[in-house]
Design an enzyme around this catalytic site. Structure first.
Site, PDB file in Angstrom:
ATOM      1  CE1 TYR A   1      -4.117  -1.903   5.472  1.00 24.61           C
ATOM      2  CE2 TYR A   1      -3.407   0.295   4.808  1.00 24.61           C
ATOM      3  CZ  TYR A   1      -3.800  -0.985   4.475  1.00 24.61           C
ATOM      4  OH  TYR A   1      -3.879  -1.359   3.156  1.00 24.61           O
ATOM      5  CB  THR A  52      -0.912   0.016   1.247  1.00 26.73           C
ATOM      6  OG1 THR A  52      -1.573   1.280   1.349  1.00 26.73           O
ATOM      7  CG2 THR A  52      -0.095  -0.185   2.522  1.00 26.73           C
TER       8      THR A  52
END
Length: 679
Positions: A494, A451
């Site tokens: 995250y 990501t």
């Protein structure tokens, strides 16, 4: 909650119940849990009515509230056990009462006070368990038989149906003793407890449901042929995160030849509550529920609440077909998810055998799996498992010729609420995948879906605020985007967990020679996406707008992202794999690039155009780690593979809208649009 009529239909199909112990004072938890148990389609609820707690301060008031509250809603089975210490021969709740008749007197009191709320009453729980009945002070069970037999006789005289509590583990000699002593003759049902696959202690003694229930029927038939057999506790702990196995075990227990089945339990035990003395740290005791301790549905509860036992059976029946010994499948973890299912479809279209490894945790993704099976049949090999469970996934990688790793916890907000769970899935889960590949010994290439959050919030970048967007002060960044030479700066749990996984993948290429590479993705959108407020914002906004609902935006809406259509993303993954021989150990940015850089406000305007009406929009606080601007510089990927984003964002957005209208809204909006266009 479903209406009473639909619940009744579901009960007629295959009744089942849940076990849930409520502790004194848990009014709020009871009110939260009960509607969900009813929504699952459960017909029965088994709970305890502790003799010890009833006589403790506040106990009578608690049960005066609990029993009517629950008994009015569902067929209730109260289990009456635990001796008040002041009345016990040992001074403990597991000891026999000094006056054995006092137990029958208490049962009589309960029948008088609450009898209108139930028909059956269970007498004691796990009588061969030292923590419930201390048989060291009653080695031949004479005291137990006199106590329970007398209470059962009196309950029958009053018109109630007594249930004899089940031993755990099952003991046929004990059950036969209950028959010889006359207890089986005065009960209407006998309980059985079984947790196959959960307790190590059962491995040597568990012979299967059919064998043990057959033993029970043989013994009960000699003393009371009319007595029913009830599974008063069946369960499976998800302590290894194998929720699909819990769902399978539920169906198995529901289909065994018993007259009732109660699943233990509805809720996990909170981690700060001791389960049993000496067993505090055994994780299996804390994960037996259909929902987590904070009431988040596991797969079992979610499927039951979505469509009852039939829905559960449909999903649990998705088992991996046999793969021919000479086949070398591609493994796609998270293959029922948005990007994973699109990639799997592409591979299957080219004739590959594909293992779809997925825990089906996210609502709706089983629809993607069904879609793949409908399109490609036997070349789709579902393996319903969780990457957090290394033992459960290893076999899937044994013959893999390539691995695409998408399985992940994908929401920043969830990671902040549950950083441990986020780490276990993203970091530990990725390490499990890498270890499974390494153990298989085939050097299968691994491509990991990372990501752009590994670059952090990018707070150091100077920004210019325009009317509808932020842009960088740096003209080069504005023209080219963020490149891979940007220092990593993990932000939010995250970002940390995905960043750790990102680096492990690259290191396994260096340390173990496993061909591996990373794609650090921007915002991907397209068909088969079930967007939520926390993840998949483009699809979420479209779903809300097409459904006539308001949209909530975190921040000002001026944040910029380079959104990329999933078809372009799939092409990038496949090109990277095709060139893995010279690209192993490298990370690449993947996004729409400057040509697809759009602000949230720009996307909202286009969505209003597609929906044909204004969309009510509200704005809230910025979320942790949210970047004002992220546009991927994809020149490195382009130079190494020849990949380029081919679908413009407006065309891609229209494509997604058309797919949603056709697949989620039944085509109604499409017909409406055509009418407007022709007007």
């Amino acid at each position: 909650m479903r209406n009473a009529g639909s619940r009744q239909v579901r009960r007629q199909e295959r009744p089942f119940g849940f076990v849930e112990w409520f502790r004194p004072g848990e009014h709020q938890r009871t009110e939260a849990v009960l509607p969900d148990i009813l929504a699952s389609g459960a017909s029965y609820l088994r709970t305890h009515l502790s003799w010890a707690e009833y006589l403790a301060p506040g106990g009578e008031e608690w049960f005066d509230w609990l029993i009517p509250r629950v008994g009015k809603e569902i067929d209730l089975l109260p289990c009456i056990h635990y001796t008040p210490p002041s009345l016990s021969r040992t001074g403990k709740s597991s000891g026999p009462p000094v006056d054995l008749k006092s137990y029958a007197d208490f049962v009589d009191h309960i029948l008088t006070r609450y009898g209108r709320y139930f028909r059956y009453i269970e007498l004691w729980n796990e009588p061969n368990n030292l923590l419930d009945w201390d048989w060291r002070h009653d080695s031949d069970f004479l005291l137990f038989c006199e106590m329970v037999g007398g209470a059962a006789y009196w309950a029958k005289q009053r018109g109630y149906k007594p249930v004899l509590g089940g031993p755990c583990p099952f003991d046929p000699y004990w059950l036969n003793l209950m028959g010889a002593r006359g207890v089986l003759g005065v009960v209407d049902a006998v309980g059985f407890h079984g947790f196959p696959g959960t307790w190590d202690s059962e491995e040597a003694t568990w012979g299967g449901w059919d064998m043990h229930l057959g033993e029970m029927r043989g013994i009960i038939g000699r003393y009371n042929p009319d007595a029913e057999i009830w599974i008063t506790e069946a369960g499976y702990s998800t302590w290894r995160s194998d929720e699909i196995e819990q769902a399978r075990r539920f169906i198995k227990a529901l289909n065994v030849p018993a007259d009732r089945m109660y699943w233990y339990s509805w809720c996990d035990v909170p981690p700060d509550v001791p389960v049993q003395e000496g067993l505090w740290f055994d994780p299996r005791h804390y994960h037996l529920g259909a929902v987590t301790h904070d009431n988040k549905p596991k797969l079992l509860a979610r499927l039951l609440m979505e469509g009852g036992v039939n829905r559960l059976q449909d999903v649990a029946a998705l088992a991996a077909p046999h793969i021919a010994s000479d086949a070398a499948p591609v493994v796609v973890t998270g293959g029922s998810g948005f990007v994973g299912s699109n990639l799997a479809d592409s591979l299957l279209n080219d004739g590959e055998d594909v293992i779809i490894l997925d825990n089906l945790e996210r609502p709706g993704v089983d629809q993607n799996l069904s879609w793949l099976i409908e399109r490609h049949g036997a070349r789709v090999h579902p393996v319903l498992a969780d990457v957090r469970d290394l033992m459960g996934i290893e076999a899937a990688f044994k013959d893999a010729k390539a691995v695409y790793h998408f399985a992940a916890q994908t929401a920043v907000t969830t990671s902040i609420a549950d950083p441990l769970g986020d780490f276990e899935t993203n970091a530990r889960g990725t390490l499990n995948v890498l270890e499974a590949v390494r153990k298989a010994g085939r050097q299968a290439p691994v491509i990991f879906a990372s990501t752009n959050k590994v670059y952090g919030a990018l707070d150091d970048l100077g920004m210019v605020e325009l009317d509808d967007r932020f842009i960088p002060e740096d003209e080069f960044l504005r023209a080219q985007g963020i490149a891979e030479d940007r220092p990593l700066d993990f932000c939010t749990p995250y970002g940390c967990s995905k960043g750790v996984a990102d680096q492990y993948v690259l290191d396994y290429a260096k340390s173990y020679g496993i061909p591996a590479a990373v794609l650090r993705m921007s915002c991907i959108y397209g068909p088969r996406q079930f967007g939520t407020e926390d993840q998949g914002w483009v699809a979420h906004f479209l779903i809300r707008a097409l459904g006539g609902d308001a949209i909530s935006v975190y921040g000002s809406g001026k944040q910029v992202r380079d959104i990329l259509h999933v078809d372009d993303a799939v092409a990038a993954y496949r090109l990277l794999h095709a060139n893995m021989g010279r690209l192993s150990g490298l990370a690449f940015n993947l996004g729409g690039g400057p040509h697809n850089a759009v602000s949230v406000l720009s996307v909202l305007r286009e969505i209003e155009h597609l929906a044909g009406r204004p969309v009510e929009t509200s704005f809230g606080p910025w979320r942790a780690g949210d970047q004002f601007y992220f546009v991927a510089n994809t020149r490195k990927l382009q130079g190494e593979t020849g990949w380029m984003a081919g679908i413009g964002w407006k065309k891609g957005l229209r494509h997604l809208a058309e797919w949603l209208i056709a697949n989620r809204f039944g085509g109604q909006q499409r017909r409406s649009e055509k009418r407007k266009a022709s007007a």
